[in-house]
Enzyme design. Sequence first.
Site, PDB file in Angstrom:
ATOM      1  N   ASP A 223      -4.689  -7.184   5.516  1.00 42.15           N
ATOM      2  CA  ASP A 223      -3.607  -6.440   4.906  1.00 42.15           C
ATOM      3  C   ASP A 223      -2.503  -7.371   4.420  1.00 42.15           C
ATOM      4  OD1 ASP A 223      -2.673  -3.843   4.342  1.00 42.15           O
ATOM      5  OD2 ASP A 223      -1.168  -4.117   5.875  1.00 42.15           O
ATOM      6  N   GLU A 292      -5.626  -8.924   0.731  1.00 35.94           N
ATOM      7  CA  GLU A 292      -4.838  -8.071  -0.157  1.00 35.94           C
ATOM      8  C   GLU A 292      -3.532  -8.769  -0.479  1.00 35.94           C
ATOM      9  OE1 GLU A 292      -2.147  -5.002   1.222  1.00 35.94           O
ATOM     10  OE2 GLU A 292      -3.270  -3.540   0.083  1.00 35.94           O
TER      11      GLU A 292
HETATM   12  C1  LIG Z   1       0.157  -9.538   6.947  1.00 37.21           C
HETATM   13  C2  LIG Z   1       0.398  -8.144   7.388  1.00 37.21           C
HETATM   14  O1  LIG Z   1      -0.086  -7.726   8.397  1.00 37.21           O
HETATM   15  N1  LIG Z   1       1.153  -7.395   6.618  1.00 37.21           N
HETATM   16  C3  LIG Z   1       1.443  -6.020   6.905  1.00 37.21           C
HETATM   17  C4  LIG Z   1       2.812  -5.961   7.385  1.00 37.21           C
HETATM   18  O2  LIG Z   1       3.156  -4.613   7.551  1.00 37.21           O
HETATM   19  C5  LIG Z   1       3.068  -3.738   6.469  1.00 37.21           C
HETATM   20  C6  LIG Z   1       3.594  -2.411   6.884  1.00 37.21           C
HETATM   21  O3  LIG Z   1       2.923  -1.963   7.998  1.00 37.21           O
HETATM   22  C7  LIG Z   1       1.681  -3.683   6.001  1.00 37.21           C
HETATM   23  O4  LIG Z   1       1.583  -2.843   4.880  1.00 37.21           O
HETATM   24  C8  LIG Z   1       1.260  -5.094   5.711  1.00 37.21           C
HETATM   25  O5  LIG Z   1      -0.024  -5.061   5.334  1.00 37.21           O
END
Ligand SMILES: CC(=O)N[C@H]1CO[C@H](CO)[C@@H](O)[C@@H]1O
Length: 571
Positions: A223, A292
């Site tokens: 993420d 991402e």
């Molecule tokens: C690197 C990571 O984990 N980023 C996350 C940080 O938090 C936001 C909100 O929860 C996520 O959307 C990101 O992906």
Amino acid sequence: MNLNILLCLVLVATISCNPIVEAGGQDWWQTAVFYQIYPRSFKDSDNNGIGDLQGIISKLDHLKDAGVTATWLSPIYKSPGVDQGYDISDYRDIDPIFGTLEDFKQLLAKAKELGIKVILDYVPNHTSDEHEWFKKSLENDNEYNDYFIWAEGRNNNTEPPNNWVSHFKGPAWTFRKERGLWYLNKFAPQQPDLNYRNPKVVQAMKDVLNFWMDLGVDGFRVDTIPDLFEVEDLRDEPRSDDASATPNDYEYLSHIYTQDLDETYDMVYQWRELLDEHQKTNGGDTRVLMTEVYSDFEKNIKYYGLPDGSRRGAHFSFNFELIVKVNEGSSSMDILTIIDRWVDNLPEIYTPNWVLGNHDQHRYPSRLGPENRDSFMMLQSMLPGVQVTYNGEEIGMEDGQVSCDEGADPQAIKNCSIFDAVSRDFERTPFQWDESVNAGFNDGGRTWLPVSDKYLENNLKKQKEGVRSYYNTFKSLIDIRKELTLKVPTKTALLKESVMAISRPINDCRAYHFLYNRHGDTKEVDIPYGLDDSKYTVVASKLTSQHIIGDEVSQQIKLDPNDSLIVRETC
Ligand SMILES: CC(=O)N[C@H]1CO[C@H](CO)[C@@H](O)[C@@H]1O
Ligand SMILES: *[C@@H]1O[C@H](CO)[C@@H](O)[C@H](O)[C@H]1NC(C)=O
Ligand SMILES: *[C@@H]1O[C@H](CO)[C@@H](O)[C@H](O)[C@H]1NC(C)=O
Ligand SMILES: *[C@@H]1O[C@H](CO)[C@@H](O)[C@H](O)[C@H]1NC(C)=O
Ligand SMILES: [Ca+2]
Ligand SMILES: [Ca+2]
């Protein structure tokens, strides 16, 4: 010279040989369709309104049927749900709303049986404030006190340590009197940032990856990775050039000390080494890492690895250009420019990928015009490399209708006057399976978001019954893609100003050509790179096209406004 080509040269006198298709040793993921499941919205097995793992298990046959060979699941880990699963309180367990670890093992077993790879989301930036690590850090436990980023505040500890702003507005710091210090949270206060400068954290998070791979998971989608590292000395960030931003807005600052640091790329490369190592030790197919990143092309390709390939990172880093740079008004020229940039500039050792939608973006039929949905479906499938499909795209689902009081997106429901502009609930409404109550998402109980009004006219069952339907188009495109390996060149052309063409010549005697007349008038064009005396057969077309699948056409072809099709050239 590779062995296949050599063999071909030896055999060419007697057997018809096609080294371009057969050669190459392409790995399973390189032209796969990765199907993103948003678990809350896919299928609710126990009628409590929220999709779950047993629901997914009961619908894995649909993936198989559609021709999909890999799926990635949005977060299913244990979470208090402050940020819809992105605040994780146990990285090694399933949230009870989705089921249990046993359910997950069952899902893996069924997927394996069907030949579908399973990819999990990995949310490394922060934990939930209910995670054991944070609780122990709060108690100043020796082992854990440095797991998060704690600092003394300014002005005798009465103000945050620096000027950093959270993505969710306001200071990126929260004071806890238990430790008399502030901790960094770049998102919600309930999401404390992990301290990746602590080797114990790095190891603990690697152990999480190994835990899931040991269970049989085939890879991870990471993420929004850019936020992993911040500068060690916590210096203030400079003002951005966004004049309209206020000091509480994330856009107020230029994030040169909190995003895309070199250490972040290095961590991705380390994870890749870990995945490769796991495969080496345990056998099986490649474990895939995908990242991402909503950054520009140059930053994005650094997540793939170093340009010379001496260190590898993600197998691919999501290419969101078709989302962020294409809109309803984009011309054929605009779109081709975006495509050419990736095709021409991505180092050859890396694999391109194409994304039209996800759980954070309005569905592309709504964004780009419902009338254009099958044209974009065809366009995506003709591009080289990985295709990423968000659940519902295979039936051309549009955004649902959700009002603020029915909404769930935490950032949007806080302020109803901005709900329509910022909510991501529209693209998260339940999957439209059939015409029964709640579109077959569950048995008629409540649903966590309302089912779209459009489900009677657009659902999977109905589309399967139709002769020409988005779903049938989707399936036939997956079949075509099987021939479009990475070795097959991608040639683009703009014809008569409004018609875009993408040609994929497989060999001297076989090619696919995609033509799309965006806007404009009816145009008659010559299929580019095609030969006069070839045979041209329509293999996919827009539902409203006068060109029907199976039709033979000549090299010169007429396209109505907005018409699109794929023809197969043979000799
Ligand atoms: C690197 C990571 O984990 N980023 C996350 C940080 O938090 C936001 C909100 O929860 C996520 O959307 C990101 O992906
Ligand atoms: C700093 O804060 C502490 C604790 O609140 C207080 O005892 C101390 O007097 C303060 N010092 C100054 C210089 O304000
Ligand atoms: C073609 O698509 C555009 C964008 O959706 C739409 O505005 C236009 O009306 C369409 N043209 C025709 C002739 O259907
Ligand atoms: C809600 O958003 C509007 C529009 O941006 C803004 O004017 C208003 O102050 C916001 N309200 C709250 C409570 O944040
Ligand atoms: Ca449920
Ligand atoms: Ca961080």
